[in-house]
Design a protein around this motif. Sequence first.
Motif, PDB file in Angstrom:
ATOM      1  N   GLU A 100      26.112  57.710  49.228  1.00 14.68           N
ATOM      2  CA  GLU A 100      26.533  56.269  48.132  1.00 14.68           C
ATOM      3  C   GLU A 100      28.368  56.333  47.973  1.00 14.68           C
ATOM      4  O   GLU A 100      28.773  57.274  47.560  1.00 14.68           O
ATOM      5  CB  GLU A 100      25.557  56.388  46.688  1.00 14.68           C
ATOM      6  N   PHE A 101      28.251  54.839  47.492  1.00 16.55           N
ATOM      7  CA  PHE A 101      30.130  54.467  47.613  1.00 16.55           C
ATOM      8  C   PHE A 101      30.303  53.625  46.546  1.00 16.55           C
ATOM      9  O   PHE A 101      29.177  52.951  46.510  1.00 16.55           O
ATOM     10  CB  PHE A 101      30.087  54.073  49.001  1.00 16.55           C
ATOM     11  N   MET A 102      31.534  53.821  45.858  1.00 20.61           N
ATOM     12  CA  MET A 102      31.224  52.795  44.718  1.00 20.61           C
ATOM     13  C   MET A 102      33.268  52.964  44.516  1.00 20.61           C
ATOM     14  O   MET A 102      33.422  53.741  45.213  1.00 20.61           O
ATOM     15  CB  MET A 102      31.071  53.185  43.701  1.00 20.61           C
ATOM     16  N   LEU A 103      33.696  51.371  43.873  1.00 23.97           N
ATOM     17  CA  LEU A 103      35.434  51.523  43.606  1.00 23.97           C
ATOM     18  C   LEU A 103      35.493  51.984  42.250  1.00 23.97           C
ATOM     19  O   LEU A 103      34.009  50.932  41.035  1.00 23.97           O
ATOM     20  CB  LEU A 103      35.144  49.903  43.842  1.00 23.97           C
ATOM     21  N   ALA A 104      36.012  52.020  41.179  1.00 20.57           N
ATOM     22  CA  ALA A 104      36.530  52.795  40.302  1.00 20.57           C
ATOM     23  C   ALA A 104      37.910  51.874  40.217  1.00 20.57           C
ATOM     24  O   ALA A 104      39.278  52.569  40.688  1.00 20.57           O
ATOM     25  CB  ALA A 104      37.237  54.394  40.131  1.00 20.57           C
ATOM     26  N   VAL A 105      38.723  50.734  39.937  1.00 18.64           N
ATOM     27  CA  VAL A 105      39.353  50.065  39.994  1.00 18.64           C
ATOM     28  C   VAL A 105      40.439  49.162  38.579  1.00 18.64           C
ATOM     29  O   VAL A 105      40.185  48.887  38.205  1.00 18.64           O
ATOM     30  CB  VAL A 105      38.958  48.919  41.758  1.00 18.64           C
ATOM     31  N   SER A 106      41.140  49.729  39.260  1.00 20.89           N
ATOM     32  CA  SER A 106      42.226  48.742  37.922  1.00 20.89           C
ATOM     33  C   SER A 106      43.375  47.563  37.987  1.00 20.89           C
ATOM     34  O   SER A 106      43.577  47.229  39.340  1.00 20.89           O
ATOM     35  CB  SER A 106      43.053  49.630  36.875  1.00 20.89           C
ATOM     36  N   THR A 107      43.187  46.686  37.258  1.00 22.62           N
ATOM     37  CA  THR A 107      44.021  45.524  37.855  1.00 22.62           C
ATOM     38  C   THR A 107      45.490  45.061  36.395  1.00 22.62           C
ATOM     39  O   THR A 107      44.506  45.269  35.189  1.00 22.62           O
ATOM     40  CB  THR A 107      42.940  44.575  37.323  1.00 22.62           C
ATOM     41  N   GLY A 108      46.158  44.887  36.836  1.00 19.45           N
ATOM     42  CA  GLY A 108      47.232  44.423  35.538  1.00 19.45           C
ATOM     43  C   GLY A 108      47.264  43.288  34.970  1.00 19.45           C
ATOM     44  O   GLY A 108      46.729  42.733  33.823  1.00 19.45           O
ATOM     45  N   GLY A 109      46.481  42.346  35.959  1.00 18.67           N
ATOM     46  CA  GLY A 109      46.379  40.799  35.474  1.00 18.67           C
ATOM     47  C   GLY A 109      44.315  40.704  34.557  1.00 18.67           C
ATOM     48  O   GLY A 109      43.812  41.318  34.470  1.00 18.67           O
ATOM     49  N   PRO A 110      44.388  40.054  33.984  1.00 17.67           N
ATOM     50  CA  PRO A 110      43.566  39.776  32.965  1.00 17.67           C
ATOM     51  C   PRO A 110      41.974  39.421  33.615  1.00 17.67           C
ATOM     52  O   PRO A 110      41.987  38.570  34.871  1.00 17.67           O
ATOM     53  CB  PRO A 110      43.225  39.021  31.877  1.00 17.67           C
ATOM     54  N   GLU A 111      40.770  40.021  33.306  1.00 17.19           N
ATOM     55  CA  GLU A 111      39.277  39.915  33.538  1.00 17.19           C
ATOM     56  C   GLU A 111      39.761  37.493  34.590  1.00 17.19           C
ATOM     57  O   GLU A 111      38.608  37.410  35.449  1.00 17.19           O
ATOM     58  CB  GLU A 111      38.200  39.560  33.019  1.00 17.19           C
ATOM     59  N   ALA A 112      39.918  37.150  33.235  1.00 20.11           N
ATOM     60  CA  ALA A 112      39.876  35.515  33.516  1.00 20.11           C
ATOM     61  C   ALA A 112      40.768  35.617  35.121  1.00 20.11           C
ATOM     62  O   ALA A 112      40.092  34.367  35.735  1.00 20.11           O
ATOM     63  CB  ALA A 112      40.291  34.818  32.462  1.00 20.11           C
ATOM     64  N   ALA A 113      41.844  35.904  35.413  1.00 18.70           N
ATOM     65  CA  ALA A 113      43.092  35.392  36.187  1.00 18.70           C
ATOM     66  C   ALA A 113      41.540  36.050  37.393  1.00 18.70           C
ATOM     67  O   ALA A 113      41.555  35.411  38.409  1.00 18.70           O
ATOM     68  CB  ALA A 113      43.493  36.627  36.453  1.00 18.70           C
ATOM     69  N   TYR A 114      40.101  36.528  37.174  1.00 22.66           N
ATOM     70  CA  TYR A 114      39.989  36.906  38.747  1.00 22.66           C
ATOM     71  C   TYR A 114      38.863  36.398  39.101  1.00 22.66           C
ATOM     72  O   TYR A 114      37.383  37.427  39.047  1.00 22.66           O
ATOM     73  CB  TYR A 114      39.170  38.785  38.711  1.00 22.66           C
ATOM     74  N   GLN A 115      39.188  35.282  39.292  1.00 23.74           N
ATOM     75  CA  GLN A 115      37.029  34.003  38.935  1.00 23.74           C
ATOM     76  C   GLN A 115      37.504  32.909  39.509  1.00 23.74           C
ATOM     77  O   GLN A 115      38.663  32.587  40.162  1.00 23.74           O
ATOM     78  CB  GLN A 115      36.296  34.570  37.758  1.00 23.74           C
ATOM     79  N   SER A 116      36.806  32.106  39.995  1.00 24.16           N
ATOM     80  CA  SER A 116      36.649  30.979  40.227  1.00 24.16           C
ATOM     81  C   SER A 116      37.523  30.023  39.881  1.00 24.16           C
ATOM     82  O   SER A 116      36.883  30.281  38.447  1.00 24.16           O
ATOM     83  CB  SER A 116      35.665  30.499  41.394  1.00 24.16           C
ATOM     84  N   GLY A 117      38.577  29.266  40.313  1.00 22.15           N
ATOM     85  CA  GLY A 117      39.121  28.602  39.998  1.00 22.15           C
ATOM     86  C   GLY A 117      40.206  28.972  37.935  1.00 22.15           C
ATOM     87  O   GLY A 117      41.340  28.758  37.703  1.00 22.15           O
ATOM     88  N   GLY A 118      40.308  30.871  38.631  1.00 24.20           N
ATOM     89  CA  GLY A 118      40.889  31.522  37.311  1.00 24.20           C
ATOM     90  C   GLY A 118      42.626  31.347  38.353  1.00 24.20           C
ATOM     91  O   GLY A 118      42.985  31.093  39.195  1.00 24.20           O
ATOM     92  N   TYR A 119      43.448  32.851  38.059  1.00 18.09           N
ATOM     93  CA  TYR A 119      44.826  32.174  38.085  1.00 18.09           C
ATOM     94  C   TYR A 119      44.884  33.004  39.942  1.00 18.09           C
ATOM     95  O   TYR A 119      46.191  32.666  41.125  1.00 18.09           O
ATOM     96  CB  TYR A 119      46.260  33.264  37.423  1.00 18.09           C
ATOM     97  N   ASN A 120      44.465  33.736  40.227  1.00 19.26           N
ATOM     98  CA  ASN A 120      43.542  34.348  41.157  1.00 19.26           C
ATOM     99  C   ASN A 120      42.947  33.524  42.547  1.00 19.26           C
ATOM    100  O   ASN A 120      42.720  33.749  43.473  1.00 19.26           O
ATOM    101  CB  ASN A 120      43.926  35.816  41.422  1.00 19.26           C
ATOM    102  N   HIS A 121      41.853  32.801  41.981  1.00 22.32           N
ATOM    103  CA  HIS A 121      41.092  31.849  42.409  1.00 22.32           C
ATOM    104  C   HIS A 121      40.137  32.830  43.039  1.00 22.32           C
ATOM    105  O   HIS A 121      38.840  31.375  43.277  1.00 22.32           O
ATOM    106  CB  HIS A 121      42.007  31.130  43.870  1.00 22.32           C
ATOM    107  N   TYR A 122      39.744  33.739  43.168  1.00 19.40           N
ATOM    108  CA  TYR A 122      38.180  34.499  43.456  1.00 19.40           C
ATOM    109  C   TYR A 122      37.769  35.556  42.850  1.00 19.40           C
ATOM    110  O   TYR A 122      38.815  36.407  42.398  1.00 19.40           O
ATOM    111  CB  TYR A 122      39.404  35.285  44.627  1.00 19.40           C
ATOM    112  N   SER A 123      36.896  35.440  42.299  1.00 20.80           N
ATOM    113  CA  SER A 123      36.381  37.365  41.893  1.00 20.80           C
ATOM    114  C   SER A 123      36.207  38.553  42.283  1.00 20.80           C
ATOM    115  O   SER A 123      36.689  38.806  43.759  1.00 20.80           O
ATOM    116  CB  SER A 123      34.539  36.436  41.776  1.00 20.80           C
ATOM    117  N   MET A 124      36.461  39.444  41.821  1.00 23.13           N
ATOM    118  CA  MET A 124      36.551  40.558  41.961  1.00 23.13           C
ATOM    119  C   MET A 124      35.371  40.646  43.423  1.00 23.13           C
ATOM    120  O   MET A 124      35.843  41.530  44.687  1.00 23.13           O
ATOM    121  CB  MET A 124      36.666  41.738  40.951  1.00 23.13           C
TER     122      MET A 124
END
Length: 174
Positions: A100-124
């Motif tokens: 089994e494989f998984m990711l444990a990731v931290s971001t500096g930006g808020p969750e809203a930045a990581y979605q379509s239309g958000g600051y980063n334009h793409y979801s996690m």
Amino acid sequence: MKTLVILAHPHLSDSTVNKAWSLRLHEEQDVTVHDLYSEYPDFKIDMEREQKLLLEHDRIVFQFPFYWYSSPSLLKEWQDEVLAYGWAYGSQGTKLHGKEFMLAVSTGGPEAAYQSGGYNHYSMSELFKPFQAMANLTGMRFLPAFVEHGVRMLDQEQVNESAEALIGHIKKDY
């Protein structure tokens, strides 16, 4: 279930969240935390040692801060060296099949930045596709990722809660 957490943070001592996660993970008996930057400051990876570690565990977790929409460079180097053709993929490369494989990731930006239309334009989920493709190619089952957004804004209580939530996520049966 034995879990291997491959930690890739180039400045762990300066980190708040990833350091707290690492300290908390070290308390778990069936979890091995393997700090790549501590182990390989020269980026010279011992492929055989790393492959042996992978074989000894059932669940593999990549833990890292999200850098430029991916992982820190040493984790990519680790993938290039350790996940070799004929061992991890290819017609004879079946050593990781069924893990089994998984990711444990931290971001500096808020969750809203990581979605379509958000600051980063793409979801996690979209940004994690290369890791999912790696899991698919190597025969590992890609599990839901643990993501902590906005880590720069967390107080110590929230950091501690995040560490406990990570333990719950990593130990969950999927």
